[in-house]
Design a protein around this motif. Structure first.
Motif, short mmCIF file in Angstrom:
data_model
loop_
_atom_site.label_atom_id
_atom_site.label_comp_id
_atom_site.label_asym_id
_atom_site.label_seq_id
_atom_site.Cartn_x
_atom_site.Cartn_y
_atom_site.Cartn_z
N UNK A 66 -50.34 31.60 -35.29
CA UNK A 66 -48.88 31.62 -35.10
C UNK A 66 -48.51 32.05 -33.68
N UNK A 67 -49.49 32.40 -32.82
CA UNK A 67 -49.20 32.79 -31.45
C UNK A 67 -48.86 31.59 -30.56
N UNK A 68 -49.30 30.40 -30.98
CA UNK A 68 -49.07 29.21 -30.15
C UNK A 68 -47.57 28.92 -30.04
N UNK A 69 -47.09 28.72 -28.79
CA UNK A 69 -45.68 28.38 -28.57
C UNK A 69 -45.59 26.90 -28.24
N UNK B 70 -65.53 25.19 -28.46
CA UNK B 70 -64.64 25.91 -29.37
C UNK B 70 -64.23 24.99 -30.51
N UNK B 71 -65.12 24.81 -31.46
CA UNK B 71 -64.78 23.91 -32.56
C UNK B 71 -63.73 24.54 -33.47
N UNK B 72 -62.90 23.71 -34.04
CA UNK B 72 -62.03 24.12 -35.12
C UNK B 72 -61.12 25.31 -34.80
N UNK B 73 -60.26 25.17 -33.81
CA UNK B 73 -59.22 26.17 -33.55
C UNK B 73 -58.01 25.79 -34.39
N UNK B 74 -57.33 26.84 -34.90
CA UNK B 74 -56.18 26.55 -35.79
C UNK B 74 -54.90 27.04 -35.17
N UNK B 75 -53.82 26.26 -35.37
CA UNK B 75 -52.52 26.75 -34.96
C UNK B 75 -51.45 26.28 -35.93
N UNK B 76 -50.36 27.03 -35.97
CA UNK B 76 -49.28 26.73 -36.90
C UNK B 76 -48.17 26.00 -36.17
N UNK C 80 -50.40 37.94 -25.99
CA UNK C 80 -50.94 37.75 -27.35
C UNK C 80 -52.46 37.58 -27.35
N UNK C 81 -53.05 37.46 -26.20
CA UNK C 81 -54.50 37.27 -26.15
C UNK C 81 -55.18 38.63 -26.14
N UNK C 82 -56.04 38.84 -27.17
CA UNK C 82 -56.73 40.14 -27.32
C UNK C 82 -58.20 39.98 -26.99
N UNK C 83 -58.79 41.09 -26.61
CA UNK C 83 -60.24 41.10 -26.42
C UNK C 83 -60.90 41.83 -27.58
N UNK C 84 -61.94 41.22 -28.18
CA UNK C 84 -62.60 41.89 -29.30
C UNK C 84 -64.10 42.00 -29.06
N UNK C 85 -64.68 43.04 -29.67
CA UNK C 85 -66.13 43.27 -29.59
C UNK C 85 -66.80 42.59 -30.78
N UNK C 86 -68.09 42.72 -30.84
CA UNK C 86 -68.82 42.34 -32.06
C UNK C 86 -69.18 40.88 -32.12
#
Lengths: 347, 291, 286
Positions: A276-279, A312-318, A338-344
């Motif tokens: 839902x972040x996509x504008x 980047x296969x299969x990205x989803x947006x609303x 809206x772009x976050x950085x994540x670990x793991x």
């Protein structure tokens, strides 16, 4: 003072399986804390350690500041609501609810007061002399709740209490549980694998995976600012992309070069954004992505679009409209904040 | 009323307990010791007694017999009615097993696949032979066949044994018929199978373990049964238990009793072990979804 | 259509249930009639209470009756009391639990006469037990354990043979109680004994009654154990009945004893089952 606290709690079962590793968790009085995670993540084990059914292999459990690590369940000021309700099949609704107070030698008047109040509270006055197998699933769930509350416990432990109910009923009982918690003011620890339940009910969510805590935070926090790829993926849906750091505000990704407003964490492995972040309808200002649409699924309030780009296969947006007004490709903007950085790792 | 077959057979698989491991180990060692004494000592005494040398005997205060020999076995075999008794028992028991199965199957089928008023009572009534004391049944059955003028001992014992063991066969076969899946029957018929083919495809796989279990259990019970074989068969139709009784009762000969005891119990224990293996291997065969 | 279905069901029930009812019914009928002077092997049939009077008036009968009732009560209650803790212990599988339950249930498959013989060797006057007791110095001379006046030999054999049966029924019942129900009881403050009295016992009462009834009936009608290991100064009902039949063919008196034994078995076991359920259910009232 904390209502309940685990200090470096680990649990290794006899067969060598490590169910929990170094869990530190403090729960404040009156707080509603959810343990959220997939099956096998250790959430129920932790709950049973709080209840006293399991002794931790290492570490301590404190209740109201007192060490209760070796106290058996029958001596703890906790009451549990079981997944299967675990009502005594040979006792009536009233006898089930009175079981705990009778064991604890609460005197008769007090007991009856509690019984009547709880029966009214959970709307089961007409059923007080019935046996559990004559009740519907939702009614049985409410008896289990009343039985736990009849102990006047300071902590109530819920083990996936709604998993056997259908969706409509689940939402209703969910509200009832919150209502009762506000009324009686008990501390609640609630185990579930249902992220929407966790987000809707909790003051804080503890996301667990593989016997470890992934993240602890308020519902908005774990949803909006996931710290690990697991949390991002488990709560809601998330698009995770590998990246190369260009400088403090720019990263190179399979979707192109993106500007970010958060500084990349040195341990971060992925960037994350939510569908839902996509504008849409914005074509300037940077972070513009255009891609072919590979699949679309109409969901009513929005249309789920899938795009695939190399790496980047299969990205989803609303897409906030009907399926018919989408073309062959989508152009959208990813807001830098809206772009976050994540670990793991990605599971 | 609790059903006999259900309570033993359906043990839900549960995760091993993770509490009180040390206590369980301790209790287990204590218990295993008691049980070793409980089973091993009596059985080894029986084996020793059956091998006692008649020349030297086994007298107080010898802890073990001074010398062992198989002569006693030869002697019992050649000088007593044991071979005849074995022949009688092993002719009687298979006949009882087959006849009982045939008698039990229609009733079991009815219990498993029809609902009717009074079914609970009817099922309870099938347990009647289990609650009438054996010797009462034996004595007045012999009186009954006498007044009916039936003089064949074999036939009389056969009849009594069939009735006595029908409860087991009915119970086991009811469970088996209950495991026949209606969807398989429907599927077979839908595919145009003849009644025989339907039986082979849908009934037989579910029934086979039950049929074998019923045959083995009734066989063992019939071999072991004493009251009827003794009262109705006396004096000219002997079975293994009545021979054993003759050495235990009025004419106590310990080594002979040891030989007969072992002949009676060892084949049954082997059959019992076979049955358990059979039931275990049959369980995974009952594939399919419930409900 | 309805009557055809009824006919079909009756036809299916006939070879199994029908044969049972016919046979047990006629045996029962013969026993009752013989006790009132009918079905005589020799002599005239006529109704008479003479046999009842004779048997009920004899001292031997009342001794037999109370002896058999005593053995049956002790065997039934003793077996259940021994089996309960083991069933609870074996409720959840652990390493070796299957082996234990197999060994414990082994006596189920040992015929009564063989069981008698096995233990006669062990408890004989010069048997292992006596030699062991004398060797460690507990007694100076052998103790009489076979044919003892207190019937301890018979009681021991009854428990050895019947405890596994009670265990079989109780294990099934105890295992069908869910872990969560027992955990809930603990969580609500019930210790081990309270859990037994208020949850396990009431939920297994039917299995326990079945065990009590069947063991009581079997022990009341015991012949094999009594003849081989029992006291010589009293006869069990079955033994007395066989004795009457065998000595001078007193069939009518044997029939009186047989009918009395059936009455004892029926009412004794039902009374026992009733008392046990009252005792167990009192656990729910405070």
């Amino acid at each position: 003072m904390t209502a309940l606290r685990s200090i470096d709690v680990s649990k290794v079962f006899e067969d060598g399986f490590t169910a929990l590793a170094d869990i530190n968790l403090s729960v404040d009085p009156g707080e509603f804390v959810t343990l959220l995670g997939p099956s096998g993540c250790g959430k129920t084990t932790l709950l049973k350690i709080f209840a006293g059914f399991y002794a931790p292999t290492t570490g301590r459990v404190e209740q109201n500041g007192a060490d209760v690590t070796s106290a058996p369940p029958e001596k703890r000021d906790t009451a549990m609501c079981f997944q299967s309700y675990a009502l005594f099949p040979h006792l009536t609704v009233a006898e089930n609810i009175e079981f705990g107070p009778k064991q604890n030698r609460v005197d008769r008047d007090e007991r009856l007061d509690r019984l009547n109040e709880l029966l009214r509270q959970v709307d089961l006055e007409r059923h007080r002399e019935k046996l559990p197998n004559k009740l519907s699933g939702g009614q049985q769930q409410r008896v289990a709740l009343a039985r736990a509350l009849a102990m006047r416990p300071s902590v109530v432990l819920f083990d996936e209490p709604l998993s056997n109910l259908d969706a409509k009923l689940r939402e209703q009982v969910r509200r009832e549980i919150r209502g009762l918690q506000r009324k009686f003011g008990f501390t609640a620890i609630y185990v579930t694998h249902d992220q929407s339940e966790a987000l809707a009910m909790s003051d804080r969510v503890v996301v667990m995976s593989g016997g470890k805590v992934e993240q602890i935070g308020a519902p908005e926090e774990v949803y909006q600012r996931p710290e690990t790829a697991f949390v991002a993926d488990f709560i809601g849906s998330a698009n995770l992309l590998p990246f190369d750091r260009v400088d403090d505000h720019v990263v190179e990704t399979p979707l192109g070069r993106l500007t970010v407003s958060n500084r990349p964490d040195p341990n971060a492995r992925f960037i994350c954004w939510r569908p839902e972040d996509a504008e849409f309808g914005v074509s300037e200002g940077g972070n513009i992505v255009t891609s072919d649409i590979s699949e679309r699924a109409y969901q009513g309030a929005y249309t789920d679009l899938h795009i695939s780009v190399a790496g980047a296969p299969d990205q989803r947006l609303h897409w906030p409209g009907g399926a018919s007004c989408v073309g062959q490709s989508a152009t959208f903007r990813l807001p830098p904040e809206r772009i976050r950085f994540v670990r793991g790792e990605i599971a | 009323m609790v059903s006999l077959a259900d309570s033993g057979a359906t043990v839900a698989p549960k995760k091993p307990t993770r509490r009180a491991g040390a206590l369980n180990r301790f209790l287990m060692i204590v218990l295993m010791t008691i049980v070793a004494i409980w089973l091993i000592v009596p059985f080894s005494m029986a084996v020793l007694w059956s091998l006692v040398d008649p020349e030297t005997g086994w007298n107080y205060p010898d802890l073990l017999p001074p010398s062992l020999t198989h002569l006693r076995w030869v002697e019992v075999w050649t000088t007593t009615a044991l071979p005849q008794a074995i022949a009688n028992s092993y002719m009687l028991a298979p006949t009882v097993a087959v006849v009982t199965l045939i008698l039990a199957s229609p009733t079991a089928y009815c219990f498993a696949r029809y609902d009717f008023a009074g079914k609970g009572l009817a099922q309870l009534a099938t347990l009647l032979p289990l609650v009438v004391p054996g010797f009462v049944l034996a004595i007045f059955f012999s009186s009954l066949i006498f007044s009916l003028g039936i003089y064949s001992r074999f036939l009389s014992i056969l009849m009594a044994h069939c009735v006595l063991f029908l409860p087991y066969a009915i119970r086991i076969m009811t469970v088996s018929f209950g495991q026949v899946r209606q969807d398989l029957i429907d599927a077979a018929r839908d595919l145009g199978a003849s009644p025989l083919a339907v039986f082979r495809a849908a009934y037989m796989p579910a029934l086979l373990p039950g049929i074998l279990a019923s045959l083995i259990i009734v066989f063992i019970q019939s071999i072991e049964e004493f009251a009827i074989a003794f009262i109705v068969g006396a004096p000219n139709f002997t079975t293994i238990p009545s021979i054993l009784y003759s050495y235990l009762g009025y004419n106590f000969i310990r080594p002979n009793a040891a030989v007969v005891s072992l002949i009676l119990v060892v084949p049954n224990v082997l059959l019992m072990l076979g049955l358990e293996r059979l039931l275990k291997s049959a369980n995974p065969a009952q594939t399919g979804v419930k409900g | 259509m309805r009557w055809r279905r009824t006919l079909l069901i009756l036809a299916l029930l006939t070879p199994g249930l029908g044969v049972i009812l016919l046979m047990i019914g006629s045996v029962f009928y013969v026993a009752v009639m013989q006790s009132f002077g009918y079905y005589n092997l020799v002599g005239e049939d006529s109704f008479s209470l003479e046999h009842w009077e004779k048997v009920l008036g004899s001292k031997q009968f009342s001794r037999s009756l109370s002896y058999s009732a005593y053995i049956a009560v002790v065997a039934a209650i003793g077996s259940v009391i021994l089996a309960y803790p083991i069933a609870i212990w074996l409720r959840r599988p652990f390493r070796g639990s299957l082996a234990i339950s197999a060994v414990l249930k082994a006596p189920l498959f040992v015929p009564g006469l063989v069981a008698s013989f096995l233990f006669l060797n062990v408890i004989a006057f010069h048997g292992v037990v006596n030699q062991f007791l004398m060797w460690i110095g507990i007694t100076d001379e052998p103790i009489r354990m076979q044919n003892d006046r207190g019937a301890w030999g018979v009681v021991f054999l009854q428990l050895w043979k019947n405890m596994p049966f009670a265990l079989l029924l109780l294990t099934g019942a105890v295992q069908s109680i869910s872990d969560e129900v027992l955990d809930a009881a603990r969580d609500l403050g019930a210790g081990s004994f309270a859990r037994f009295r208020k949850v396990i016992a009431p939920l297994t009462v039917q299995a326990m009654q079945a065990a009590l009834i069947i063991i009581f009936i079997g022990a009341a009608g015991d012949f094999a154990f009594q003849v081989t290991a029992g006291p010589t100064n009293v006869q069990s009902m079955a033994q007395y009945m066989v004795f009457l039949k065998d000595s001078f063919g007193r069939w009518n008196q044997a029939a009186v004893v047989g009918v009395s034994l059936m009455i004892l078995a029926l009412f004794g076991s039902l009374i026992l089952a009733f008392i046990s359920s009252v005792v167990l259910k009192s656990g729910n009232k405070w």
